[in-house]
Design a protein around this motif. Structure first.
Motif, PDB file in Angstrom:
ATOM      1  N   ASP A 115       6.519   6.592  -8.796  1.00 24.14           N
ATOM      2  CA  ASP A 115       5.815   6.209 -10.026  1.00 24.14           C
ATOM      3  C   ASP A 115       5.315   4.776 -10.010  1.00 24.14           C
ATOM      4  N   ALA A 116       5.045   4.228  -8.849  1.00 28.39           N
ATOM      5  CA  ALA A 116       4.391   2.916  -8.797  1.00 28.39           C
ATOM      6  C   ALA A 116       2.986   3.076  -9.367  1.00 28.39           C
ATOM      7  N   PRO A 117       2.527   2.103 -10.176  1.00 28.43           N
ATOM      8  CA  PRO A 117       1.154   2.216 -10.675  1.00 28.43           C
ATOM      9  C   PRO A 117       0.176   2.178  -9.499  1.00 28.43           C
ATOM     10  N   LYS A 118      -0.736   3.145  -9.456  1.00 30.08           N
ATOM     11  CA  LYS A 118      -1.668   3.214  -8.330  1.00 30.08           C
ATOM     12  C   LYS A 118      -2.733   2.141  -8.456  1.00 30.08           C
ATOM     13  N   THR A 119      -3.023   1.510  -7.339  1.00 31.75           N
ATOM     14  CA  THR A 119      -4.115   0.547  -7.319  1.00 31.75           C
ATOM     15  C   THR A 119      -5.404   1.312  -7.592  1.00 31.75           C
ATOM     16  N   GLY A 120      -6.159   0.852  -8.595  1.00 36.80           N
ATOM     17  CA  GLY A 120      -7.392   1.545  -8.949  1.00 36.80           C
ATOM     18  C   GLY A 120      -7.237   2.428 -10.181  1.00 36.80           C
ATOM     19  N   ASP A 121      -5.996   2.683 -10.595  1.00 34.05           N
ATOM     20  CA  ASP A 121      -5.765   3.480 -11.799  1.00 34.05           C
ATOM     21  C   ASP A 121      -5.886   2.552 -13.016  1.00 34.05           C
ATOM     22  N   VAL A 122      -7.094   2.503 -13.545  1.00 35.98           N
ATOM     23  CA  VAL A 122      -7.419   1.520 -14.584  1.00 35.98           C
ATOM     24  C   VAL A 122      -6.463   1.620 -15.769  1.00 35.98           C
ATOM     25  N   ASN A 130       5.756 -12.216 -12.524  1.00 33.32           N
ATOM     26  CA  ASN A 130       7.202 -12.342 -12.468  1.00 33.32           C
ATOM     27  C   ASN A 130       7.868 -11.048 -11.985  1.00 33.32           C
ATOM     28  N   ASN A 131       7.389  -9.915 -12.507  1.00 30.67           N
ATOM     29  CA  ASN A 131       7.964  -8.633 -12.086  1.00 30.67           C
ATOM     30  C   ASN A 131       7.693  -8.347 -10.611  1.00 30.67           C
ATOM     31  N   ALA A 132       6.507  -8.759 -10.158  1.00 29.32           N
ATOM     32  CA  ALA A 132       6.186  -8.538  -8.741  1.00 29.32           C
ATOM     33  C   ALA A 132       7.074  -9.423  -7.862  1.00 29.32           C
ATOM     34  N   LEU A 133       7.387 -10.617  -8.356  1.00 34.88           N
ATOM     35  CA  LEU A 133       8.196 -11.555  -7.557  1.00 34.88           C
ATOM     36  C   LEU A 133       9.679 -11.204  -7.605  1.00 34.88           C
ATOM     37  N   LYS A 134      10.146 -10.823  -8.801  1.00 38.30           N
ATOM     38  CA  LYS A 134      11.592 -10.609  -8.979  1.00 38.30           C
ATOM     39  C   LYS A 134      11.993  -9.144  -8.855  1.00 38.30           C
ATOM     40  N   GLY A 135      10.979  -8.244  -8.989  1.00 37.01           N
ATOM     41  CA  GLY A 135      11.287  -6.823  -8.929  1.00 37.01           C
ATOM     42  C   GLY A 135      11.581  -6.247 -10.296  1.00 37.01           C
ATOM     43  N   ILE A 136      11.295  -4.959 -10.456  1.00 41.39           N
ATOM     44  CA  ILE A 136      11.585  -4.259 -11.710  1.00 41.39           C
ATOM     45  C   ILE A 136      11.699  -2.770 -11.403  1.00 41.39           C
ATOM     46  N   ASN A 137      12.778  -2.136 -11.826  1.00 45.77           N
ATOM     47  CA  ASN A 137      13.052  -0.711 -11.554  1.00 45.77           C
ATOM     48  C   ASN A 137      12.798  -0.364 -10.086  1.00 45.77           C
ATOM     49  N   GLY A 138      11.828   0.552  -9.847  1.00 48.03           N
ATOM     50  CA  GLY A 138      11.551   0.978  -8.467  1.00 48.03           C
ATOM     51  C   GLY A 138      10.781  -0.037  -7.658  1.00 48.03           C
ATOM     52  N   MET A 139      10.398  -1.127  -8.262  1.00 49.05           N
ATOM     53  CA  MET A 139       9.616  -2.154  -7.569  1.00 49.05           C
ATOM     54  C   MET A 139      10.575  -3.220  -7.025  1.00 49.05           C
ATOM     55  N   PRO A 140      10.767  -3.258  -5.690  1.00 52.83           N
ATOM     56  CA  PRO A 140      11.663  -4.279  -5.132  1.00 52.83           C
ATOM     57  C   PRO A 140      11.031  -5.672  -5.257  1.00 52.83           C
ATOM     58  N   ALA A 141      11.862  -6.716  -5.315  1.00 48.83           N
ATOM     59  CA  ALA A 141      11.326  -8.078  -5.367  1.00 48.83           C
ATOM     60  C   ALA A 141      10.350  -8.272  -4.207  1.00 48.83           C
ATOM     61  N   LYS A 201       0.806  -1.213   0.000  1.00 45.63           N
ATOM     62  CA  LYS A 201       0.000   0.000   0.000  1.00 45.63           C
ATOM     63  C   LYS A 201       0.844   1.270   0.000  1.00 45.63           C
ATOM     64  N   MET A 202       1.932   1.231   0.778  1.00 48.15           N
ATOM     65  CA  MET A 202       2.735   2.439   0.944  1.00 48.15           C
ATOM     66  C   MET A 202       3.193   2.996  -0.406  1.00 48.15           C
ATOM     67  N   CYS A 203       3.442   2.132  -1.371  1.00 51.17           N
ATOM     68  CA  CYS A 203       3.814   2.632  -2.699  1.00 51.17           C
ATOM     69  C   CYS A 203       2.624   2.639  -3.653  1.00 51.17           C
ATOM     70  N   HIS A 204       1.780   1.595  -3.591  1.00 48.22           N
ATOM     71  CA  HIS A 204       0.767   1.453  -4.633  1.00 48.22           C
ATOM     72  C   HIS A 204      -0.525   2.224  -4.380  1.00 48.22           C
ATOM     73  N   ASP A 205      -0.752   2.673  -3.145  1.00 43.39           N
ATOM     74  CA  ASP A 205      -1.907   3.545  -2.927  1.00 43.39           C
ATOM     75  C   ASP A 205      -1.547   4.985  -3.268  1.00 43.39           C
ATOM     76  N   THR A 206      -0.261   5.283  -3.138  1.00 43.67           N
ATOM     77  CA  THR A 206       0.146   6.679  -3.267  1.00 43.67           C
ATOM     78  C   THR A 206       0.816   6.980  -4.596  1.00 43.67           C
TER      79      THR A 206
END
Lengths: 304, 100
Positions: free
Chosen positions: A246-253, A269-280, A237-242
């Motif tokens: 530049d994390a994609p916001k939850t609810g941003d269709v 796979n990206n959620a598990l392994k991480g990508i750019n600003g998204m940690p594994a 939530k700390m990244c994806h609600d806000t």
């Protein structure tokens, strides 16, 4: 910067590492470059500041993007994240509000702190000029510089902080604290008469804590289990609600639709392994793959 | 009184965040001498865009110090937004911002 004491200290360190390397074949001498990487402190007189500059205006854009989610658009602090502005004339109050503007004696500390430790989730990711710009903006939020101000290595030390003279050298002698070796007090008889329990909420330090606030996200039409929802709230939530970093916001269709084009397996796979600003796994490697995938499903469901 | 505003447009919607610096004394607090601190709070905050009121709030003593407000309306970059505020002692605040 040139500081004899420091230079001698480093020399000793370098010499001793060299000696150890010879003796035990351990480690390697610190190169000048490595030392420069450690030697980042900035002093109130400006010593240690790298060359650079940044304006309040540039700082505002960067601050909104990288800091406002936690510290608030005007430095007022979101939720329990620290306030960065306000609190003037409150230091003698029962509940003083210590902020950069009300409390900090030197602007150099602000530059150093941001450079060293912020943003909280990506410390030392800011370029030198970005640190100047954001520092200028935080000073502006505290009404210490105007909107046109440009901060540089030369004018930082000239900024007068309001509480500059609020500090003094504590010259009380040290309290003698000898070790007791015989006829000591029975620990059983020592009573703790004050604890912070019940005053400082500590629940949020736990993985499943929610700051003692009994909130429940509305789960209308969502098939995720309460455990998935709760884990999302604690881990993502700390990244994806806000939209932090530049994390994609939850609810941003629209944002998620674009990502869905690569197919669900790639997203997992990206959620598990991480990508750019998204940690594994969002930095929570303790979570099972199944849990992370379920959270992704939940996020996608809220974003369709 | 000072009003801080940020207004940003995206996809035709202007999102506004603002903060009014105000002590918002509810009249029930006591100072160090045990005297009641005089009630002092905002009564009204209003935002206008091209002659239309896009935000209007009536405030009382239950609102905390330095209130933060957020709202959205349809508009474009470069538009002007004017915000004004009044408190129970008749003090006023005014600020304009250009939508970014």
């Amino acid at each position: 910067m040139f500081n004899w004491r420091k230079v001698t200290g480093w020399l000793l360190l370098v010499l001793s590492t060299a000696a150890i390397a010879e003796q035990y074949n351990l480690g390697k001498p610190a190169s000048e470059k490595v030392i420069a990487g450690w030697d980042i402190d900035v002093r109130p007189d400006g010593l240690g500041l790298p060359k650079g500059s940044g304006s309040v205006e540039e700082g505002e854009a960067l601050y909104d993007q990288k800091c406002a989610n936690c510290h608030g658009s005007f430095g007022e602090g979101e939720g329990r994240w620290p306030k960065l502005a306000g609190g003037e004339d409150t230091l003698r109050d029962e509940r003083p509000e210590k902020t950069v503007g009300s409390y900090w004696p030197y602007a150099s500390t602000l530059w150093d702190y941001i450079h060293r430790a912020m943003p909280f989730n990506a410390p030392q990711s800011l370029a030198t000029d970005e640190v100047y710009a954001i520092t200028a903006y935080v000073l502006n939020l505290n009404e210490l510089v105007d909107g046109e101000f440009v901060l540089t290595q030369d004018n930082l030390a000239t900024i007068e902080m309001p509480n500059k003279n609020g500090f003094y050298v504590d010259n009380r002698p040290d309290v003698a604290n000898p070790r007791c070796m015989k006829n000591c007090k029975d620990p059983e008889s020592i009573k703790v008469i004050a604890t912070i329990a019940g005053i400082t909420p500590t629940d949020h330090f736990k993985h499943d804590g929610n700051d003692g606030v009994a909130y429940q996200e509305s789960a209308v039409g969502v098939t995720a289990t309460p455990e998935v929802v709760k884990t999302y709230q604690n881990a993502c939530k700390m990244c994806h609600d806000t939209g932090l970093n530049d994390a994609p916001k939850t609810g941003d269709v629209a944002a998620w639709q674009k990502r869905l084009n690569q197919g669900k397996p790639a997203i997992y796979n990206n959620a598990l392994k991480g990508i750019n600003g998204m940690p594994a796994k969002g930095g929570r490697t303790d979570l099972s793959d199944e849990m992370v995938k379920s959270i992704v499903d939940y996020m996608l469901e809220l974003s369709e | 009184m000072k009003i801080k505003i940020k207004a940003k447009e995206k996809d035709g919607i202007v999102k506004v965040k603002m903060l009014v610096k105000h002590p918002m004394e509810n009249g029930r607090r006591k100072d160090a001498q045990g005297e009641l601190i005089k009630v002092h709070h905002l009564t009204e905050v209003k935002a206008e865009h091209e002659g239309n009121v896009v935000f209007h709030g009536e405030f009382g003593m239950a609102v905390s110090k330095n209130p933060f407000m957020a709202f959205a309306f349809k508009g474009a970059k470069g538009d002007k937004l004017s915000v004004s505020s009044v408190d129970n002692q008749g003090l006023t605040g005014q600020a304009d911002v250009i939508v970014k």
